[in-house]
Design a protein around this motif. Structure first.
Motif, mmCIF file in Angstrom:
data_model
loop_
_atom_site.group_PDB
_atom_site.id
_atom_site.type_symbol
_atom_site.label_atom_id
_atom_site.label_comp_id
_atom_site.label_asym_id
_atom_site.label_seq_id
_atom_site.Cartn_x
_atom_site.Cartn_y
_atom_site.Cartn_z
ATOM 1 N N THR A 74 -8.646 17.884 -7.536
ATOM 2 C CA THR A 74 -8.625 17.940 -8.999
ATOM 3 C C THR A 74 -9.575 19.023 -9.496
ATOM 4 O O THR A 74 -10.542 19.378 -8.823
ATOM 5 C CB THR A 74 -9.058 16.602 -9.617
ATOM 6 O OG1 THR A 74 -10.383 16.300 -9.177
ATOM 7 C CG2 THR A 74 -8.107 15.487 -9.236
ATOM 8 N N THR A 75 -9.270 19.524 -10.675
ATOM 9 C CA THR A 75 -10.152 20.501 -11.301
ATOM 10 C C THR A 75 -10.514 20.020 -12.704
ATOM 11 O O THR A 75 -9.929 19.062 -13.207
ATOM 12 C CB THR A 75 -9.482 21.894 -11.316
ATOM 13 O OG1 THR A 75 -10.452 22.877 -11.673
ATOM 14 C CG2 THR A 75 -8.329 21.957 -12.295
ATOM 15 N N MET A 76 -11.492 20.676 -13.313
ATOM 16 C CA MET A 76 -12.029 20.190 -14.590
ATOM 17 C C MET A 76 -10.957 20.103 -15.673
ATOM 18 O O MET A 76 -10.132 21.019 -15.818
ATOM 19 C CB MET A 76 -13.154 21.119 -15.064
ATOM 20 C CG MET A 76 -13.912 20.575 -16.256
ATOM 21 S SD MET A 76 -15.187 21.730 -16.812
ATOM 22 C CE MET A 76 -16.540 21.284 -15.748
ATOM 23 N N CYS A 77 -11.001 19.017 -16.415
ATOM 24 C CA CYS A 77 -10.051 18.849 -17.512
ATOM 25 C C CYS A 77 -10.476 19.745 -18.683
ATOM 26 O O CYS A 77 -11.604 19.647 -19.160
ATOM 27 C CB CYS A 77 -10.067 17.381 -17.950
ATOM 28 S SG CYS A 77 -9.092 17.083 -19.414
ATOM 29 N N TYR A 114 -12.703 27.336 -18.590
ATOM 30 C CA TYR A 114 -11.979 26.298 -17.840
ATOM 31 C C TYR A 114 -11.125 26.925 -16.729
ATOM 32 O O TYR A 114 -10.960 26.335 -15.662
ATOM 33 C CB TYR A 114 -11.105 25.461 -18.788
ATOM 34 C CG TYR A 114 -11.922 24.530 -19.678
ATOM 35 C CD1 TYR A 114 -12.697 23.517 -19.123
ATOM 36 C CD2 TYR A 114 -11.925 24.670 -21.068
ATOM 37 C CE1 TYR A 114 -13.449 22.670 -19.932
ATOM 38 C CE2 TYR A 114 -12.670 23.826 -21.884
ATOM 39 C CZ TYR A 114 -13.432 22.821 -21.310
ATOM 40 O OH TYR A 114 -14.175 21.986 -22.100
ATOM 41 N N ILE A 115 -10.627 28.121 -16.976
ATOM 42 C CA ILE A 115 -9.871 28.820 -15.926
ATOM 43 C C ILE A 115 -10.798 29.180 -14.761
ATOM 44 O O ILE A 115 -10.421 29.078 -13.592
ATOM 45 C CB ILE A 115 -9.154 30.072 -16.511
ATOM 46 C CG1 ILE A 115 -7.915 29.635 -17.309
ATOM 47 C CG2 ILE A 115 -8.760 31.069 -15.436
ATOM 48 C CD1 ILE A 115 -6.779 29.023 -16.475
ATOM 49 N N ASP A 116 -12.039 29.551 -15.092
ATOM 50 C CA ASP A 116 -13.022 29.827 -14.025
ATOM 51 C C ASP A 116 -13.210 28.589 -13.140
ATOM 52 O O ASP A 116 -13.418 28.687 -11.935
ATOM 53 C CB ASP A 116 -14.385 30.202 -14.632
ATOM 54 C CG ASP A 116 -14.381 31.620 -15.185
ATOM 55 O OD1 ASP A 116 -13.443 32.381 -14.876
ATOM 56 O OD2 ASP A 116 -15.326 31.964 -15.942
ATOM 57 N N GLN A 117 -13.164 27.416 -13.769
ATOM 58 C CA GLN A 117 -13.314 26.176 -13.007
ATOM 59 C C GLN A 117 -12.142 25.985 -12.043
ATOM 60 O O GLN A 117 -12.319 25.551 -10.911
ATOM 61 C CB GLN A 117 -13.399 24.966 -13.958
ATOM 62 C CG GLN A 117 -14.685 24.915 -14.754
ATOM 63 C CD GLN A 117 -15.893 24.708 -13.858
ATOM 64 O OE1 GLN A 117 -15.880 23.862 -12.964
ATOM 65 N NE2 GLN A 117 -16.934 25.492 -14.085
ATOM 66 N N LEU A 122 -9.980 26.286 -6.483
ATOM 67 C CA LEU A 122 -9.097 26.929 -5.506
ATOM 68 C C LEU A 122 -9.913 27.617 -4.409
ATOM 69 O O LEU A 122 -9.547 27.586 -3.233
ATOM 70 C CB LEU A 122 -8.191 27.947 -6.206
ATOM 71 C CG LEU A 122 -7.106 27.347 -7.102
ATOM 72 C CD1 LEU A 122 -6.465 28.417 -7.981
ATOM 73 C CD2 LEU A 122 -6.036 26.644 -6.276
ATOM 74 N N ASP A 123 -11.031 28.212 -4.803
ATOM 75 C CA ASP A 123 -11.848 28.941 -3.819
ATOM 76 C C ASP A 123 -12.624 28.013 -2.887
ATOM 77 O O ASP A 123 -12.972 28.391 -1.777
ATOM 78 C CB ASP A 123 -12.861 29.856 -4.548
ATOM 79 C CG ASP A 123 -12.170 31.063 -5.176
ATOM 80 O OD1 ASP A 123 -11.001 31.319 -4.838
ATOM 81 O OD2 ASP A 123 -12.807 31.734 -6.014
ATOM 82 N N THR A 124 -12.929 26.803 -3.374
ATOM 83 C CA THR A 124 -13.828 25.951 -2.583
ATOM 84 C C THR A 124 -13.163 24.733 -1.971
ATOM 85 O O THR A 124 -13.552 24.280 -0.905
ATOM 86 C CB THR A 124 -14.994 25.437 -3.462
ATOM 87 O OG1 THR A 124 -14.447 24.715 -4.574
ATOM 88 C CG2 THR A 124 -15.867 26.570 -3.969
ATOM 89 N N LYS A 153 -0.884 29.065 -19.144
ATOM 90 C CA LYS A 153 -0.318 30.365 -18.769
ATOM 91 C C LYS A 153 -1.179 31.024 -17.672
ATOM 92 O O LYS A 153 -0.671 31.470 -16.648
ATOM 93 C CB LYS A 153 -0.249 31.261 -20.003
ATOM 94 C CG LYS A 153 0.739 32.370 -19.849
ATOM 95 C CD LYS A 153 1.017 33.067 -21.150
ATOM 96 C CE LYS A 153 2.118 34.059 -20.882
ATOM 97 N NZ LYS A 153 3.058 34.232 -21.884
ATOM 98 N N ASP A 154 -2.475 31.054 -17.895
ATOM 99 C CA ASP A 154 -3.371 31.665 -16.895
ATOM 100 C C ASP A 154 -3.399 30.832 -15.615
ATOM 101 O O ASP A 154 -3.454 31.367 -14.505
ATOM 102 C CB ASP A 154 -4.799 31.776 -17.456
ATOM 103 C CG ASP A 154 -4.893 32.867 -18.512
ATOM 104 O OD1 ASP A 154 -3.850 33.460 -18.852
ATOM 105 O OD2 ASP A 154 -6.006 33.128 -19.012
ATOM 106 N N ALA A 155 -3.363 29.491 -15.782
ATOM 107 C CA ALA A 155 -3.402 28.615 -14.605
ATOM 108 C C ALA A 155 -2.158 28.836 -13.743
ATOM 109 O O ALA A 155 -2.250 28.963 -12.516
ATOM 110 C CB ALA A 155 -3.489 27.156 -15.044
ATOM 111 N N TYR A 156 -0.994 28.915 -14.388
ATOM 112 C CA TYR A 156 0.253 29.135 -13.631
ATOM 113 C C TYR A 156 0.170 30.435 -12.834
ATOM 114 O O TYR A 156 0.588 30.508 -11.685
ATOM 115 C CB TYR A 156 1.453 29.189 -14.590
ATOM 116 C CG TYR A 156 2.049 27.838 -14.953
ATOM 117 C CD1 TYR A 156 1.283 26.671 -14.942
ATOM 118 C CD2 TYR A 156 3.389 27.715 -15.315
ATOM 119 C CE1 TYR A 156 1.829 25.438 -15.289
ATOM 120 C CE2 TYR A 156 3.945 26.481 -15.654
ATOM 121 C CZ TYR A 156 3.166 25.354 -15.654
ATOM 122 O OH TYR A 156 3.719 24.144 -15.987
#
Ligand SMILES: Cc1ncc(COP(=O)(O)O)c(C=O)c1O
Length: 340
Positions: A74-77, A114-117, A122-124, A153-156
């Motif tokens: 999971t990633t940050m909401c 939030y995209i950085d999160q 994904l990186d970790t 959009k950015d997440a996709y």
């Protein structure tokens, strides 16, 4: 059904009996088609309670202490009200938070953070190549949480760069409920690879579906898949009748008109009462987040929430319970009543 998908991008439909089953199949399909395993979802999201989907569901109340969710992360909401970041025009809604920001109208710093999160997750936490990202266009059970504009959009894009498919869980947001569009994903200007549908499609009857492209369906034939009851004639007749009613009674329009009116009126309560922390949503997907006070934003305790819900019920208004802390009143069940 094709008429309602508004595009011939999606050409293959698999019928199932519930939203959990539909998401289960979507996750399985993504794993088979990509040959990758990891699936990313958002914290506070609900995607079902089957052993597979429980991994994507991220609300501890629904997660019993049994093995679940192998390969799920999971990633940050991106919650612009309760989350770390949020500003004055993040949401695609007639009502914004009371937070302030200095973003220009076409940028959103909260979205970028939030995209950085997601990038960090994904990186970790995930493998280099992933199977899928699953998210609702607006979180339902999590408390009608709207993401900052541009987030999906950015997440996709980021997910696709890692080989993953994008799954839109439209179990709550589909069939015109958000008012402006028939599908929630359209409000984010994205095109998912797989869409899952349930709830509204049967209006109480067990009916759900997974929709995808021909390319993904062709690749999925490597897995033997069948469903005994999915798409049975009675469920199909119910769903077909529901689709007719949505169209003939103009329910999408009703969601937009009534929902916008309701949101604007409810926002006056937010401005007037200390315990109404946030009002948000789109169309008839509306959430009211209750707090002890606006400064601390502590969730209103369950006993007080229960009192409010009971009182509303006595006055003829049925509200759904939502949110991580059970402090969000959700207009879950008014979708198919024509209130105009
Ligand atoms: C967004 C979302 N996905 C999936 C599900 C699971 O659907 P079902 O209860 O039909 O299995 C739900 C149920 O509330 C939901 O809200």
């Amino acid at each position: 059904m094709f008429i309602f998908l508004e595009t011939f991008f999606f050409q293959v439909l698999y019928l199932t009996n519930s939203g959990s089953e539909a998401n289960d199949l979507a996750m399985f399909m993504a794993r088979i088609c990509t040959n990758n395993y990891d699936i990313i979802s958002l914290r506070s999201g609900y995607h079902g309670s089957s052993p597979y989907t429980l991994g994507a569901t991220s609300i501890s109340a629904y997660k019993p202490g049994v093995a679940n969710g192998s390969g799920c992360h999971t990633t940050m909401c991106p919650d612009v009200f309760r989350g770390i970041w949020g500003g004055s025009h993040c949401r695609d809604s007639p009502v914004q938070t009371t937070r302030t920001c200095s973003c220009s109208p076409d940028s959103c710093e909260a979205k970028d953070k939030y995209i950085d999160q997601l990038k960090d997750t994904l990186d970790t936490s995930a493998a280099k190549r992933i199977a899928a990202f699953i998210a609702e266009p607006i979180m339902g059970v999590g408390g009608v949480i709207q993401f900052p504009k541009g987030f999906l959009k950015d997440a996709y894009q980021m997910v696709r760069e890692r080989g993953g498919l994008c799954i839109a869980d439209e179990v709550q947001t589909g069939f015109g409920r958000t008012g402006s569009h028939f599908w929630g994903f359209q409000t984010h200007d994205v095109m998912p690879d797989i869409v899952t549908l349930a709830k509204g499609i049967g209006n109480g009857f067990p009916m759900a579906a997974v929709v995808t492209t021909e390319e993904i369906a062709t690749s999925f034939v490597r897995a033997l898949h069948f469903n005994t009851f999915g798409g049975n004639p009675m469920a199909c007749a119910a769903a077909s009748a529901v689709l007719d009613v949505i169209e003939e009674d103009g329910l999408q329009d009703n969601c937009r008109t009534v929902g916008t009116h309701l949101l604007l009126e409810l926002s006056k309560l937010r401005d007037k009462f200390e315990i109404v922390g946030d009002v948000r949503g789109k169309g008839l997907m509306i959430g009211i987040e209750m707090v002890t006070d606006k400064e601390t934003q502590r969730p209103l305790p369950t006993e007080e929430m229960n009192f409010i819900w009971e009182d509303c019920k006595d006055h003829g208004v049925l509200l759904g319970k939502g949110g991580l802390y059970n402090n969000v009143s959700c207009f879950f069940f008014v979708f198919f009543f024509n209130l105009s």
